[in-house]
Motif scaffolding. Structure first.
Motif, PDB file in Angstrom:
ATOM      1  N   VAL A  58       0.841  -1.200   0.000  1.00  0.00           N
ATOM      2  CA  VAL A  58       0.000   0.000   0.000  1.00  0.00           C
ATOM      3  C   VAL A  58       0.873   1.245   0.000  1.00  0.00           C
ATOM      4  N   TYR A  59       1.899   1.257   0.839  1.00  0.00           N
ATOM      5  CA  TYR A  59       2.816   2.399   0.929  1.00  0.00           C
ATOM      6  C   TYR A  59       3.570   2.606  -0.388  1.00  0.00           C
TER       7      TYR A  59
ATOM      8  N   ALA B  17       0.831   3.684  -3.351  1.00  0.00           N
ATOM      9  CA  ALA B  17      -0.120   4.788  -3.156  1.00  0.00           C
ATOM     10  C   ALA B  17       0.325   6.027  -3.926  1.00  0.00           C
TER      11      ALA B  17
ATOM     12  N   PRO C 223       1.356   8.601  -0.338  1.00  0.00           N
ATOM     13  CA  PRO C 223       1.467   7.730   0.842  1.00  0.00           C
ATOM     14  C   PRO C 223       1.407   8.531   2.136  1.00  0.00           C
TER      15      PRO C 223
END
Length: 657
Positions: free
Chosen positions: A254-255, A258, A261
């Protein structure tokens, strides 16, 4: 005499054969009287006797008789006519013609396949009768006729060396001896070398089945790196479904992916979501996906992490650290610089005291995760509690920075020692070293053409047409495997493969679909023609393509539509490169198997060599890559190539010396 001949006509001369062909010598054979020619009625009568003897089932005999009468009707023959070339040297060609005729007449693919399968059962009967007549009449057997005609000036010793056979055995076949059953594997190799259909020589020799050894052309080269991988133990850590490590990895993805982030991230630290997934998410590859979308960079990074954790779990006597598996479920182990350095030393020793790319990449992964300010682990002090070691939370960033500093110093010291322990060109080096590498690919295509399935299931012929079109397409448009897998074709001509009004075929690929979309792919729009030599094979495949579908699909190349590993039509064909590896192992001269990406090397090297080692720019345009990248990675030239070019330019002056 011509009607009982088995002389095979080669459709092409394999590249390893010298250009100069010996002329056929010998006087004209004395005409021998044939007292009673074999007729079709003789074949039917012989089968009736076998039915009475109980060696053939009546229904099987009826099916075979029906197929034979269909064949006779197609060729306008009667039962009293002699059995001629249509059942000997021209049998396969006549079967292809019959197959096309039946399809045109509206017969179903299953009916055509059953008819051809039943018809083929008559061929061994004719061969056996001809062999008996030849032996009793002191003539060459069908196999000897075919083998002599097949050689047609090819040096026996060259053929023996290429297929790794004893020259004496081949000389014996040339002299008229029939092969032994134990030597049937060499018949298969001869068939492969000259591009004959599987089992043709075996049938003429009287064998019901060919060799069961893996089909290949010549003796495949031994690849030391591949053999070494088989001998090494596997130590990758595999976390369970409820492992905390899985949750941590998901949060890392996800980081990394994104757009904005929550933590600080460097501009180069972005992991891209694939515009097209070529794999289906399942338990074995969970780490590659985020919310159903594939993250290509996650694959090599997870392999580095899982290998490090697996090494930690290895017993101390085996070279590991003996850490209990229950304590390994955290990313925080990447901050343990002492263990990381021991792991690097172990990797170097395991590779024969050589520093390879995997060592440098592992150190780079640690640096990216522990870098001050932008490192993911550096920004999360909570990870200190996930390690079994007692680390004060307030000193976490200092601890992570120490890991970064150690990894950086180690990488600086080891980079000058970096060597390439795996040469990607090794499986095809014997081809790249020749003056015209694509000559061998041309041989491969001819062998594939000769191996066209006949009388089998409809999807088998569709797979064959797909494979021929795929190999020729990879030469015409050598794209990376992900781009080939995700090519689309639609009836309304709106796919990535499309046809222009002049009937030519073209391929357009958006820049964002390329791996190097921020680099070379951004310089030029990829809208390239497909070479004209591919059009006919491509159109034939598109005609047969519906047989492979198990649902609507826009993808151009479709995997097999049946079996436990069937590719769903709505998904790209993820085994495409593996299929290319199987095909090259089977049809490419002395090749142990190469994947899709290897065709980029073959095409680039062929272009550069054909241009006298000068036209790197054309190779770069064909590969849709930068000139510097082609010069560095794809120009497989040797110093001897430079010497040849020097002789062409300065030969007159040099000879005056």
């Amino acid at each position: 005499m011509n009607s009982v001949s088995y002389e095979i006509r080669r459709s092409f001369n394999p590249s390893p054969i010298p250009a100069s062909q010996a002329t056929k010598i010998g006087g004209r054979a004395r005409r021998r009287h044939v007292a009673q020619p074999l007729t079709y009625q003789d074949l039917l009568n012989g089968q009736d006797k076998r039915v009475l003897m109980g060696t053939v089932h009546p229904q099987t005999a009826a099916n075979r008789a029906t197929a034979l009468r269909v064949f006779m009707g197609f060729l306008k023959l009667s039962a009293e006519d002699p059995v001629g070339q249509e059942f000997r040297a021209m049998f396969l060609a006549r079967c292809h013609e019959l197959s096309d005729h039946l399809r045109t007449a509206g017969k179903t693919p299953r009916n055509v396949g059953n008819t051809l399968s039943a018809l083929k059962s008559w061929r061994p009967v004719v061969v056996a009768i001809d062999t008996d007549h030849a032996i009793s009449g002191d003539k060459l057997t069908p196999f000897a006729q075919a083998f002599r005609a097949l050689l047609n000036g090819t040096p026996v010793k060259l053929l023996a060396r290429t297929i790794d056979a004893a020259p004496g055995m081949l000389y014996g076949w040339q002299a008229g001896k029939n092969p032994r059953l134990s030597n049937s594997k060499y018949l298969t190799r001869v068939e492969r070398y000259f591009g004959l259909p599987d089992g043709e020589l075996s049938t003429l020799a009287g064998f019901r089945h060919g060799s069961y050894e893996p089909k290949s052309v010549g003796e495949p080269l031994k690849i030391a790196y591949r053999d070494g991988l088989k001998a090494k133990s596997h130590y990758v850590f595999k976390p369970a479904l409820d492992s905390p490590l899985r949750k941590q990895w998901h949060e890392l993805l996800v980081y990394k992916t994104a757009r904005v982030p929550t933590l600080i991230r460097s501009n180069k630290g972005v992991w891209r979501l694939s515009p097209h997934d070529i794999e289906t998410e399942r338990e074995g590859n969970w780490y590659r996906f985020l919310n159903g979308s594939e993250v290509p960079t996650a694959h090599p990074r997870w392999n580095q992490l899982a290998s490090f954790l697996g090494w930690l779990a290895m017993p101390v006597p085996a070279g590991g650290m003996g850490v209990p598996e229950s304590e390994l479920h955290t990313l925080a182990w990447l901050t343990h610089s002492a263990y990381a350095e021991k792991y690097v030393d172990w990797l170097i020793a395991r590779a024969g005291n050589l520093v390879n790319g995997s060592v440098i990449e592992f150190l780079a992964f640690i640096k990216s995760m522990t870098r001050p300010v932008t490192g993911y682990l550096w920004q999360l002090p909570s990870f200190a509690k996930t390690l079994p070691l007692e680390l004060p939370t307030e000193n976490w960033q200092e601890h992570a920075e120490t890991a970064w500093r150690t990894a950086n110093a180690s990488a600086v010291a080891l980079r000058p020692l970096l060597v390439q322990t795996r040469d990607p060109s090794e499986p095809m080096k014997h081809i790249l070293d020749t003056d015209s590498p694509l000559e061998f690919v041309a041989d491969m295509v001819q062998r594939m053409r000769a191996d066209r399935p006949l009388g089998r299931a409809p999807y088998t012929e569709a797979r064959w047409a797909r494979n021929v079109a795929l190999i020729k397409f990879l030469v015409s448009n050598p794209l990376r495997v992900r781009n080939v897998c995700t090519l689309t074709w639609r009836d309304d001509n709106s796919g990535l493969l499309y046809q222009r009004p002049d009937r030519s075929w073209w391929v357009r690929v958006p820049k964002v679909h390329f791996k190097n979309f921020k680099g070379a792919a951004s310089d030029n729009e990829y809208d390239m023609p497909v070479q004209e030599t591919v059009w006919q094979d491509l159109e034939r495949y598109l005609t047969l393509r519906p047989r492979l579908l198990n649902g609507p699909s826009d993808y151009l190349f479709i995997g097999a539509g049946r079996g436990p590993r069937a590719t769903l039509s709505k998904q790209p064909w993820e085994d495409l490169s593996r299929t290319v590896e199987d095909l090259t192992r089977k049809y490419l001269w002395r090749c142990p198997g190469i994947g899709t990406h290897a065709f980029r090397h073959l095409v680039a090297t062929a272009i550069i060599k054909a241009s006298k080692n000068s036209d790197y720019k054309t190779a770069a345009l064909v590969l849709n890559d930068r000139l510097s990248t082609v010069e560095r990675n794809y120009a497989h030239l040797k110093s001897s190539d430079g010497a040849k070019r020097m002789d062409e330019l300065l030969g007159d002056v040099l000879r005056r010396m």
